[in-house]
Design a protein around this motif. Structure first.
Motif, PDB file in Angstrom:
ATOM      1  N   ALA A  75       0.723  -1.095  -0.075  1.00  0.00           N
ATOM      2  CA  ALA A  75       0.018   0.042  -0.026  1.00  0.00           C
ATOM      3  C   ALA A  75       0.896   1.075   0.006  1.00  0.00           C
ATOM      4  CB  ALA A  75      -0.957   0.014   0.994  1.00  0.00           C
ATOM      5  N   ALA A  76       1.988   1.249   0.648  1.00  0.00           N
ATOM      6  CA  ALA A  76       2.981   2.495   0.771  1.00  0.00           C
ATOM      7  C   ALA A  76       3.496   2.573  -0.426  1.00  0.00           C
ATOM      8  CB  ALA A  76       3.897   2.100   1.958  1.00  0.00           C
ATOM      9  N   THR A  77       3.719   1.660  -1.430  1.00  0.00           N
ATOM     10  CA  THR A  77       4.550   1.805  -2.672  1.00  0.00           C
ATOM     11  C   THR A  77       3.455   1.654  -3.991  1.00  0.00           C
ATOM     12  OG1 THR A  77       5.084  -0.427  -2.413  1.00  0.00           O
ATOM     13  CG2 THR A  77       6.606   1.006  -1.516  1.00  0.00           C
ATOM     14  N   HIS A  78       2.387   1.372  -3.700  1.00  0.00           N
ATOM     15  CA  HIS A  78       1.718   0.818  -4.916  1.00  0.00           C
ATOM     16  C   HIS A  78       1.628   1.837  -6.197  1.00  0.00           C
ATOM     17  CE1 HIS A  78      -1.391   3.613  -3.307  1.00  0.00           C
ATOM     18  NE2 HIS A  78      -2.021   3.489  -4.340  1.00  0.00           N
ATOM     19  N   ASP A  79       1.724   3.000  -5.928  1.00  0.00           N
ATOM     20  CA  ASP A  79       1.692   4.166  -6.820  1.00  0.00           C
ATOM     21  C   ASP A  79       3.196   4.741  -7.182  1.00  0.00           C
ATOM     22  OD1 ASP A  79      -0.857   3.911  -8.126  1.00  0.00           O
ATOM     23  OD2 ASP A  79      -1.677   5.557  -6.802  1.00  0.00           O
ATOM     24  N   VAL A  80       4.109   4.004  -6.588  1.00  0.00           N
ATOM     25  CA  VAL A  80       5.686   4.696  -6.824  1.00  0.00           C
ATOM     26  C   VAL A  80       6.226   5.119  -8.031  1.00  0.00           C
ATOM     27  CG1 VAL A  80       6.921   2.769  -6.656  1.00  0.00           C
ATOM     28  CG2 VAL A  80       7.879   4.622  -5.731  1.00  0.00           C
ATOM     29  N   GLY A  81       5.278   4.361  -9.245  1.00  0.00           N
ATOM     30  CA  GLY A  81       5.965   4.804 -10.572  1.00  0.00           C
ATOM     31  C   GLY A  81       5.059   6.039 -10.944  1.00  0.00           C
ATOM     32  N   LYS A  82       4.443   6.705 -10.189  1.00  0.00           N
ATOM     33  CA  LYS A  82       3.933   7.952 -10.416  1.00  0.00           C
ATOM     34  C   LYS A  82       5.096   8.905 -10.485  1.00  0.00           C
ATOM     35  CE  LYS A  82      -0.970   7.079 -10.196  1.00  0.00           C
ATOM     36  NZ  LYS A  82      -2.242   7.291  -9.904  1.00  0.00           N
ATOM     37  N   ALA A  83       5.961   8.729  -9.634  1.00  0.00           N
ATOM     38  CA  ALA A  83       7.112   9.423  -9.604  1.00  0.00           C
ATOM     39  C   ALA A  83       7.822   9.719 -10.717  1.00  0.00           C
ATOM     40  CB  ALA A  83       8.307   8.951  -8.504  1.00  0.00           C
ATOM     41  N   VAL A  84       7.644   8.672 -11.756  1.00  0.00           N
ATOM     42  CA  VAL A  84       8.008   8.590 -13.117  1.00  0.00           C
ATOM     43  C   VAL A  84       7.129   9.274 -14.075  1.00  0.00           C
ATOM     44  CG1 VAL A  84       9.092   7.471 -15.014  1.00  0.00           C
ATOM     45  CG2 VAL A  84       9.667   6.942 -12.645  1.00  0.00           C
ATOM     46  N   TYR A  85       5.846   8.741 -13.961  1.00  0.00           N
ATOM     47  CA  TYR A  85       4.827   9.138 -14.666  1.00  0.00           C
ATOM     48  C   TYR A  85       3.971  10.055 -14.077  1.00  0.00           C
ATOM     49  CZ  TYR A  85       6.328   5.667 -17.976  1.00  0.00           C
ATOM     50  OH  TYR A  85       7.243   5.081 -18.927  1.00  0.00           O
ATOM     51  N   THR A  86       4.504  11.445 -13.728  1.00  0.00           N
ATOM     52  CA  THR A  86       3.590  12.193 -12.839  1.00  0.00           C
ATOM     53  C   THR A  86       2.473  12.702 -13.637  1.00  0.00           C
ATOM     54  OG1 THR A  86       4.984  14.107 -13.855  1.00  0.00           O
ATOM     55  CG2 THR A  86       5.709  13.068 -11.795  1.00  0.00           C
ATOM     56  N   ALA A  87       2.092  12.905 -14.932  1.00  0.00           N
ATOM     57  CA  ALA A  87       0.909  13.219 -15.496  1.00  0.00           C
ATOM     58  C   ALA A  87      -0.052  12.105 -15.026  1.00  0.00           C
ATOM     59  CB  ALA A  87       1.041  13.152 -16.931  1.00  0.00           C
ATOM     60  N   GLU A  88       0.102  10.909 -14.604  1.00  0.00           N
ATOM     61  CA  GLU A  88      -0.918  10.200 -13.945  1.00  0.00           C
ATOM     62  C   GLU A  88      -1.161  10.149 -12.559  1.00  0.00           C
ATOM     63  OE1 GLU A  88       0.082   5.987 -14.848  1.00  0.00           O
ATOM     64  OE2 GLU A  88       0.356   6.496 -16.688  1.00  0.00           O
ATOM     65  N   LEU A  89      -0.686  11.374 -12.026  1.00  0.00           N
ATOM     66  CA  LEU A  89      -1.172  11.817 -10.448  1.00  0.00           C
ATOM     67  C   LEU A  89      -2.452  12.488 -10.853  1.00  0.00           C
ATOM     68  CD1 LEU A  89       2.237  12.976  -9.096  1.00  0.00           C
ATOM     69  CD2 LEU A  89       0.458  11.367  -7.988  1.00  0.00           C
ATOM     70  N   SER A  90      -2.724  13.282 -11.850  1.00  0.00           N
ATOM     71  CA  SER A  90      -3.955  13.934 -12.026  1.00  0.00           C
ATOM     72  C   SER A  90      -4.673  13.525 -13.127  1.00  0.00           C
ATOM     73  CB  SER A  90      -3.491  15.478 -12.233  1.00  0.00           C
ATOM     74  OG  SER A  90      -2.677  15.775 -13.359  1.00  0.00           O
ATOM     75  N   GLY A  91      -4.368  12.535 -13.855  1.00  0.00           N
ATOM     76  CA  GLY A  91      -5.119  12.060 -14.974  1.00  0.00           C
ATOM     77  C   GLY A  91      -5.059  10.512 -15.156  1.00  0.00           C
ATOM     78  N   PRO A  92      -5.675   9.893 -16.050  1.00  0.00           N
ATOM     79  CA  PRO A  92      -5.768   8.465 -16.138  1.00  0.00           C
ATOM     80  C   PRO A  92      -4.339   7.921 -16.523  1.00  0.00           C
ATOM     81  CG  PRO A  92      -6.783   9.512 -18.056  1.00  0.00           C
ATOM     82  CD  PRO A  92      -6.465  10.513 -17.129  1.00  0.00           C
ATOM     83  N   GLY A  93      -4.168   6.703 -16.553  1.00  0.00           N
ATOM     84  CA  GLY A  93      -3.043   6.151 -17.092  1.00  0.00           C
ATOM     85  C   GLY A  93      -2.616   4.586 -16.399  1.00  0.00           C
ATOM     86  N   SER A  94      -1.809   4.106 -16.941  1.00  0.00           N
ATOM     87  CA  SER A  94      -1.301   2.784 -15.937  1.00  0.00           C
ATOM     88  C   SER A  94       0.064   2.668 -16.379  1.00  0.00           C
ATOM     89  CB  SER A  94      -2.346   1.656 -16.501  1.00  0.00           C
ATOM     90  OG  SER A  94      -2.188   1.374 -18.139  1.00  0.00           O
ATOM     91  N   ALA A  95       0.770   3.503 -16.977  1.00  0.00           N
ATOM     92  CA  ALA A  95       2.322   3.318 -17.303  1.00  0.00           C
ATOM     93  C   ALA A  95       3.005   3.102 -15.924  1.00  0.00           C
ATOM     94  CB  ALA A  95       2.541   4.396 -18.132  1.00  0.00           C
ATOM     95  N   HIS A  96       2.473   3.751 -15.091  1.00  0.00           N
ATOM     96  CA  HIS A  96       3.148   3.792 -13.875  1.00  0.00           C
ATOM     97  C   HIS A  96       3.206   2.436 -13.150  1.00  0.00           C
ATOM     98  CE1 HIS A  96      -1.192   3.851 -12.155  1.00  0.00           C
ATOM     99  NE2 HIS A  96      -0.731   3.335 -11.044  1.00  0.00           N
ATOM    100  N   GLU A  97       2.265   1.456 -13.554  1.00  0.00           N
ATOM    101  CA  GLU A  97       2.166   0.033 -12.679  1.00  0.00           C
ATOM    102  C   GLU A  97       3.402  -0.469 -13.010  1.00  0.00           C
ATOM    103  OE1 GLU A  97      -1.518  -1.259 -14.205  1.00  0.00           O
ATOM    104  OE2 GLU A  97      -2.668   0.425 -13.333  1.00  0.00           O
ATOM    105  N   ALA A  98       3.895  -0.784 -14.332  1.00  0.00           N
ATOM    106  CA  ALA A  98       5.004  -1.695 -14.552  1.00  0.00           C
ATOM    107  C   ALA A  98       6.119  -0.852 -14.216  1.00  0.00           C
ATOM    108  CB  ALA A  98       5.113  -1.872 -16.167  1.00  0.00           C
ATOM    109  N   ALA A  99       6.193   0.627 -14.391  1.00  0.00           N
ATOM    110  CA  ALA A  99       7.445   1.557 -13.897  1.00  0.00           C
ATOM    111  C   ALA A  99       7.816   1.251 -12.561  1.00  0.00           C
ATOM    112  CB  ALA A  99       7.079   2.617 -14.414  1.00  0.00           C
ATOM    113  N   GLY A 100       6.538   1.200 -11.612  1.00  0.00           N
ATOM    114  CA  GLY A 100       6.658   1.135 -10.221  1.00  0.00           C
ATOM    115  C   GLY A 100       7.340  -0.048  -9.731  1.00  0.00           C
ATOM    116  N   ARG A 101       7.280  -1.045 -10.476  1.00  0.00           N
ATOM    117  CA  ARG A 101       7.546  -2.575  -9.968  1.00  0.00           C
ATOM    118  C   ARG A 101       8.888  -2.533 -10.207  1.00  0.00           C
ATOM    119  NH1 ARG A 101       5.285  -6.164 -13.536  1.00  0.00           N
ATOM    120  NH2 ARG A 101       6.868  -5.499 -15.176  1.00  0.00           N
TER     121      ARG A 101
END
Length: 196
Positions: A75-101
């Protein structure tokens, strides 16, 4: 690059009521990544809700083995990929998922720990674990959103382990999720106080 003062506030502001401390190393990782402050606030909120779910499940169904610490880390790291795909912080997208892993793996975390970054939105996939269901549930109910299919899967797993009727488990889980959802406005305001 995130404002380091805002990131520190997002990681250190106690919250009202106070939020649980992130798992060891997660705050340092977010600082190292210069994570957007809003992302840090979001991860703290989802982690706190996951802790409530894990506490409830451990008491409600002691016969259901689950990795509590894995749920909290996930839970504490599930969206960590949004540090790379910052546009997904305020909009749709799933690129952060694989990037986070991949990001977690690159920073020395195990595949087991990193999986939540990639699986938190795939709760309907075959073979999903109780831990993944808990992280997915925390990631929806923190903002007051209820997802019947997700909750039904979690109810089924708990009912099977507890030897209980699914309707009875549903009523008990529904009560908990309703209480958590009632605090959504406060959590949304906390998150919105930090810049993207």
């Amino acid at each position: 690059m995130a404002d380091s003062d805002a990131l520190s506030r997002a990681l250190d502001t106690p919250g009202d009521p106070p939020l649980r401390a992130l798992p060891p190393g997660v705050g340092a990782l977010l600082r190292q990544l210069a994570a957007p402050p809003r992302l840090a606030a979001h991860l703290r909120l989802v982690h706190d809700v996951a802790g409530q779910l894990a506490d409830w499940l451990a008491a409600y169904c002691p016969g259901l083995p689950f990795a509590r610490e894995a749920v909290l880390f996930g839970a504490a790291t599930h969206d960590v990929g949004k540090a790379v795909y910052t546009a997904e912080l305020s909009g749709p997208g799933s690129a952060h998922e694989a990037a986070g892993r991949d990001l977690l793996r690159a920073h020395g975390y195990t595949e087991d720990q990193a999986r939540f970054a990639a699986t938190h939105a795939t709760w309907a996939a075959p073979g999903v674990s109780v831990e993944e269901l808990l992280v997915s549930t925390a990631d929806t109910v923190w903002k007051g959103k209820r997802v019947p299919g997700l909750e039904d899967r979690l109810v089924g797993r708990i009912a099977e382990a507890a030897g209980a009727e699914p309707w009875a488990v549903f009523l008990d889980l529904d009560e908990l999720l309703g209480r958590i959802a009632d605090g959504a406005d406060r959590r949304l305001a906390f998150q919105a106080a930090f810049p993207v």
